[in-house]
Design a protein around this motif. Structure first.
Motif, short mmCIF file in Angstrom:
data_model
loop_
_atom_site.label_atom_id
_atom_site.label_comp_id
_atom_site.label_asym_id
_atom_site.label_seq_id
_atom_site.Cartn_x
_atom_site.Cartn_y
_atom_site.Cartn_z
N GLN A 71 0.81 -1.20 0.00
CA GLN A 71 0.00 0.00 0.00
C GLN A 71 0.85 1.26 0.00
N PHE A 72 2.15 1.11 0.02
CA PHE A 72 3.06 2.25 0.20
C PHE A 72 2.95 3.31 -0.89
N PRO A 73 2.78 2.93 -2.19
CA PRO A 73 2.71 3.99 -3.19
C PRO A 73 1.61 5.01 -2.94
N ALA A 74 0.56 4.64 -2.20
CA ALA A 74 -0.52 5.58 -1.91
C ALA A 74 -0.22 6.43 -0.69
N GLY A 75 0.94 6.22 -0.06
CA GLY A 75 1.29 6.99 1.13
C GLY A 75 0.72 6.35 2.38
N PHE A 76 1.22 6.76 3.51
CA PHE A 76 0.80 6.17 4.78
C PHE A 76 -0.68 6.43 5.05
N GLY A 77 -1.15 7.61 4.67
CA GLY A 77 -2.53 7.95 4.97
C GLY A 77 -3.43 7.91 3.75
N GLY A 78 -3.00 7.24 2.66
CA GLY A 78 -3.81 7.15 1.46
C GLY A 78 -3.54 8.33 0.55
N GLY A 79 -4.26 8.37 -0.57
CA GLY A 79 -4.06 9.44 -1.55
C GLY A 79 -3.13 9.00 -2.65
N ALA A 80 -3.31 9.54 -3.83
CA ALA A 80 -2.51 9.14 -4.99
C ALA A 80 -1.15 9.81 -4.96
N GLN A 81 -0.17 9.12 -5.46
CA GLN A 81 1.19 9.65 -5.55
C GLN A 81 1.47 10.05 -6.99
N LYS A 82 2.00 11.25 -7.20
CA LYS A 82 2.30 11.70 -8.54
C LYS A 82 3.42 10.85 -9.13
N SER A 83 3.34 10.68 -10.45
CA SER A 83 4.31 9.83 -11.13
C SER A 83 5.54 10.59 -11.62
N THR A 84 5.56 11.92 -11.40
CA THR A 84 6.68 12.72 -11.88
C THR A 84 7.97 12.28 -11.19
N GLY B 16 11.43 12.29 3.97
CA GLY B 16 11.62 11.48 5.16
C GLY B 16 10.91 10.14 5.12
N GLU B 17 9.96 9.93 4.21
CA GLU B 17 9.26 8.65 4.13
C GLU B 17 10.14 7.64 3.41
N GLU B 18 10.28 6.46 4.00
CA GLU B 18 11.21 5.48 3.44
C GLU B 18 10.80 4.06 3.83
N PHE B 19 10.89 3.16 2.85
CA PHE B 19 10.70 1.73 3.08
C PHE B 19 11.95 1.01 2.60
N SER B 20 12.43 0.03 3.37
CA SER B 20 13.62 -0.71 2.96
C SER B 20 13.45 -2.20 3.27
N LEU B 21 14.09 -3.00 2.44
CA LEU B 21 14.10 -4.46 2.61
C LEU B 21 15.53 -4.93 2.36
N SER B 22 16.08 -5.67 3.32
CA SER B 22 17.48 -6.06 3.25
C SER B 22 17.65 -7.53 3.58
N THR C 63 13.25 -5.64 7.44
CA THR C 63 12.49 -4.60 6.76
C THR C 63 12.21 -3.46 7.73
N ASP C 64 12.27 -2.22 7.22
CA ASP C 64 12.06 -1.03 8.03
C ASP C 64 11.19 -0.04 7.27
N TYR C 65 10.38 0.71 8.01
CA TYR C 65 9.54 1.74 7.39
C TYR C 65 9.54 2.98 8.28
N THR C 66 9.77 4.14 7.66
CA THR C 66 9.77 5.42 8.37
C THR C 66 8.71 6.32 7.75
N TYR C 67 7.85 6.88 8.60
CA TYR C 67 6.83 7.80 8.10
C TYR C 67 6.84 9.08 8.93
N PRO C 68 7.09 10.23 8.30
CA PRO C 68 7.05 11.50 9.03
C PRO C 68 5.65 12.13 8.96
N PHE C 69 4.97 12.20 10.10
CA PHE C 69 3.70 12.92 10.13
C PHE C 69 3.94 14.41 9.91
N SER C 70 5.10 14.88 10.39
CA SER C 70 5.56 16.25 10.18
C SER C 70 7.07 16.23 10.33
#
Length: 807
Positions: free
Chosen positions: A20-33, A390-396, A438-445
């Motif tokens: 679900q990560f491409p939609a962001g932590f709180g949902g919403g579409a992510q621009k493809s640019t 600051g948002e980041e997902f990693s798999l190692s 696996t690690d995930y970081t989400y900045p609310f602010s």
């Protein structure tokens, strides 16, 4: 089976979150640019030297608003990430220089723009005497760690990682190279990852790394729940030199000396989004005599005595080779994959001869030893970011495999005879470790950040003896998950807290008792409260719970009789240490001076220490036991001061108490005070000439059964920059007025047979002189990637390798 189900459940949660990560932590579409990066190097227009800490702002031309920014590194480099295609003004400012504006444009087809060298001029009328100092501070203080920048300390040239660690604030290093942090055990990582060699012996692993390959050493005293819970005293992370720049760049270092010879080579080739990095290093230590004198007196319960003594030498040589090959590729501004293979090969040993006295019977012992370490670490890392800063997902994933073949022989010749009986021993230990994380970081602010992750470690240790019936198999699996939240309580008050869960399953076999099993679940909370005070001062209060699992050398039941009167053997029944740590720290900057002070308290249950006992034949035997519960109070203060612009004084003082209470005997060691002192003076004469002095004093070290003498190290270096400051040549020395370092260790114990006294005097040839040369070519840019960090196993902190005398 339970840990496999738990790990499957944890990773299922994270794979679902990643889907679900491409939609962001709180949902919403992510621009493809696709976004890119803008990079540049800021230099002085007269001296052509880099400008460190120059302020960079990226301004949108259309609305004149700032969209990105940062400061240059010590090489004058800046790289602004996640820049959308557009037209911008790059504003460059630095005190004493005229502000400069540069137009820059990026497009969807070319999102990256490297502006190359940008020169800025001084705002002063006279520029002849302007000097730009691009030297990085030797010590940096951060919220949860202190950083020792080894590359900025000229006295490190010609040594190995052990010599570097002796000068790191808050660390104490014994003569074998075993490391402690404020009196507690530590976990040592290299670039955030474990090494297969570390699983066998920290001291031997450190001797493999030339000092010239080390960029910095991070001392993490307050690890958050994101880190593995290993290390009752904290974590030490050794960062090696790397580069990541367009084109080809690299470094060459070499040193020749009376004690040790080193060589290191690093090369990076980068084009577009692909980067290749390789490194090769080697070291060779001359064979020198190390004298050892041991006296063992056993008073038996039946009134008899058993007296054994030894006086002799070992002539050990040491040689090692290490290398790595890495590849890094950016698919676009949001997706990166990297892989790195690292190997180490190390040989340590040599002949020796001693006079043994067994109850007035004299014998001569001719010995020989060969201890080898061969290890390979391979990791693959994937990282995904988003347009949300600051948002980041990693798999190692990581594979570590190590082999430690060891062989030794002893020939005991009675007095007056020419031949004797020869004993030969062989043991090969195999250590395979598989890790997925696996690690995930989400900045609310900007100030509120959530970090979550999961990890699985699967270890398999096998020790093959001369007799197959004595083979030892040890399997350990760890499933872990964590959550960390950081936020601002007020404008000046910050909080970072979290919880880590680790579930451990162990099974092993012994010849006497067959297969044994042990499972345990632990929770590890952590919290840091930081307040900003007036005058750039910071006050910090932290708490964390840590664990220390015994490592391979502590567990291996292989009976090491390389020294027939000082046997050694591991204990597979050891329990892990558990500690609670509380720290209050203060740091401030006063007119360029740095002061960092802290007080701490640590309570540790199940402390693991070496234990002197005897065999059924009353021969001294050293093994490992959980000696009891310890309480430590401590204080540390570090200061840096510049009496003159080119003169730097630096000092660190650490104090901590030692006290252990043994529940079985209801006895306490009493309270002892340990200390370590470090001092450094560096002066630049101009025109590339630099001179440095340093000294280290470690107090006598107490254990439950005994005491080891204090140790003093001191040295100096003189260095001259050459080849337009791309290279340097220098000379250095260590303990020039003392040929040997004499260390005495005394232990006393009581067992079923009687009381045992042992005195061991070792004379290490430490004095050395050397010449070193280094050269850098191309454009260097240091980067750090997120890697797997296994920090959960207590390594051999009290004996180097499998025993014996080491240089």
């Amino acid at each position: 089976m339970k840990q496999i189900l738990l790990l499957t459940f944890i990773f299922g949660i994270f794979f679902k979150a990643q889907a679900q990560f491409p939609a962001g932590f709180g949902g919403g579409a992510q621009k493809s640019t696709v976004t890119g990066r803008i990079s540049a190097v800021i230099l002085d227009s007269i001296t052509k030297q880099p400008i460190d800490y120059a302020t960079i702002s990226l301004i949108n031309v259309k609305d004149n608003k700032s969209v990105n920014g940062g400061v240059t590194d010590p090489k004058g480099k800046i790289s602004l990430q996640n820049v959308s295609p557009n037209s911008y003004k790059l504003m460059i400012g630095f005190m004493g220089y005229k502000t400069k504006s540069v137009l820059v444009t990026t497009t969807p087809s070319k999102p990256d723009n490297n502006l190359g060298n940008i020169y800025i001029s001084s705002s002063e009328n006279t520029l002849a005497d302007v000097q730009v100092q691009g030297t990085k501070a030797v010590i940096e203080n951060k919220i949860d760690r202190m950083v020792y920048n080894a590359e900025a300390d000229g006295t490190n040239a010609g040594g190995d990682a052990t010599d570097v660690m002796r000068k790191v604030p808050m660390l104490s290093v014994d003569v074998d190279g075993n490391v402690q942090l404020r009196g507690g055990a530590v976990r040592v990582l290299i670039n955030g990852k474990p090494s297969g060699t570390m699983a066998s012996s920290v001291s031997d692993a450190l001797k493999m790394i030339p000092a010239e390959q080390i960029k910095s050493v991070e001392v993490i005293t307050s690890p958050s729940a994101k880190y593995d819970a290993e290390g009752s005293g904290g974590i030490i992370n050794i960062i090696t030199k790397k580069s990541n720049a367009q084109g080809v760049s690299g470094t060459v270092n070499t040193s020749v000396g009376t004690r040790q010879n080193n060589g290191a080579f690093n090369l990076t080739a980068k084009t577009g989004r692909l980067s290749l990095n390789t490194a090769l290093g080697g070291n060779f230590a001359y064979a020198q005599n190390s004298r050892v004198v041991i006296v063992n007196n056993t008073q038996l319960n039946n009134g008899g005595f058993n007296n054994i003594s030894q006086d002799g030498y070992s002539k050990w040589s040491r040689e090692g080779l290490n290398g790595s090959l890495g590849v890094d590729y950016d698919f676009n501004a949001y997706n990166n994959i990297s892989s790195n293979v690292k190997f180490n090969s190390f040989s340590n040993g040599g002949p020796g001869e001693s006079a043994f006295v067994f109850n007035n019977i004299v014998q001569r012992n001719i010995s020989d030893m060969d201890m080898s370490f061969n290890n390979m670490d391979w990791n693959i890392d994937y990282k995904k970011t988003s347009k949300k800063e600051g948002e980041e997902f990693s798999l190692s994933a990581q594979l570590s495999t190590g082999r430690t073949p060891q062989s030794f022989s002893n020939t005991l010749i009675p007095e007056g005879a020419t031949v004797g009986n020869t004993t030969i021993r062989n043991n090969t230990s195999k250590n395979n470790e598989y890790t997925i994380q696996t690690d995930y970081t989400y900045p609310f602010s900007k100030s509120s950040i959530l970090e979550i992750g999961a990890k699985g470690i699967f270890r398999k240790i096998k020790s093959q003896f001369d007799v197959s019936s004595q083979d030892f198999d040890y399997n350990q699996d760890v499933a872990a998950a964590y959550g960390v939240m950081s936020f601002n309580l007020t404008k000046k008050l910050k909080f970072k807290g979290g919880l880590r869960m680790e579930y451990t399953t162990i099974n092993f076999n012994t010849q006497a008792n067959g297969i044994q099993k042990n499972d345990y679940l632990n929770l590890f909370p952590s919290a840091i409260l930081s307040r900003t005070l007036k005058g750039n001062a910071t006050l910090k209060l932290s708490y964390n719970r840590r664990l220390q699992r015994p490592g391979q050398n502590y567990l291996n039941p292989f009976l090491n009789d390389s020294n027939p009167i000082n046997l050694m053997q591991g204990n597979p029944y050891l329990n892990p240490e558990l500690s609670d740590n509380l720290e209050l720290g203060y740091s401030t900057f006063i007119k360029g001076s740095v002061i960092n002070a802290s007080v701490f308290y640590r309570r540790t249950g199940g402390i693991i220490e070496s234990s002197l006992t005897t065999t059924s034949g009353n021969t001294p035997l050293t093994t490992y036991i959980n000696v009891g519960t310890g309480q430590t109070y401590g204080f540390n203060v570090f200061g840096s001061y510049n009496p003159k612009p080119k003169w730097t004084l630096m000092s660190n003082l650490g104090l901590n108490t030692y006290e252990v209470f043994n529940n079985a005997s209801n006895l306490s060691t009493g309270t002892y005070l340990n200390y370590n002192i470090f001092a450094r003076s560096a002066y630049g004469f101009g025109k590339g000439y630099n001179f440095e002095l340093f000294g280290v004093v470690n107090s006598p070290r107490r254990t439950y059964q005994g005491k080891t003498d204090a140790m003093i190290f001191y040295g100096a270096s003189f260095k001259k920059d050459v080849l337009n400051k791309k290279g340097s040549i220098g000379v250095n020395c260590l303990n020039p007025f003392t040929k040997d370092l004499h260390i005495q260790t005394v232990n006393n114990s009581v067992n079923a047979s009687g009381s045992v006294y042992q005195s061991q005097n070792v004379y290490y040839p430490l004095r050395s002189f050397g010449v070193n040369f280094s050269y850098s070519f191309g454009k260097l840019k240091f980067t750090e990637k997120k890697k797997i960090k296994n920090d959960d196993v207590k390594q051999d902190q009290q004996q180097g390798g499998m025993g014996g005398v080491q240089q």
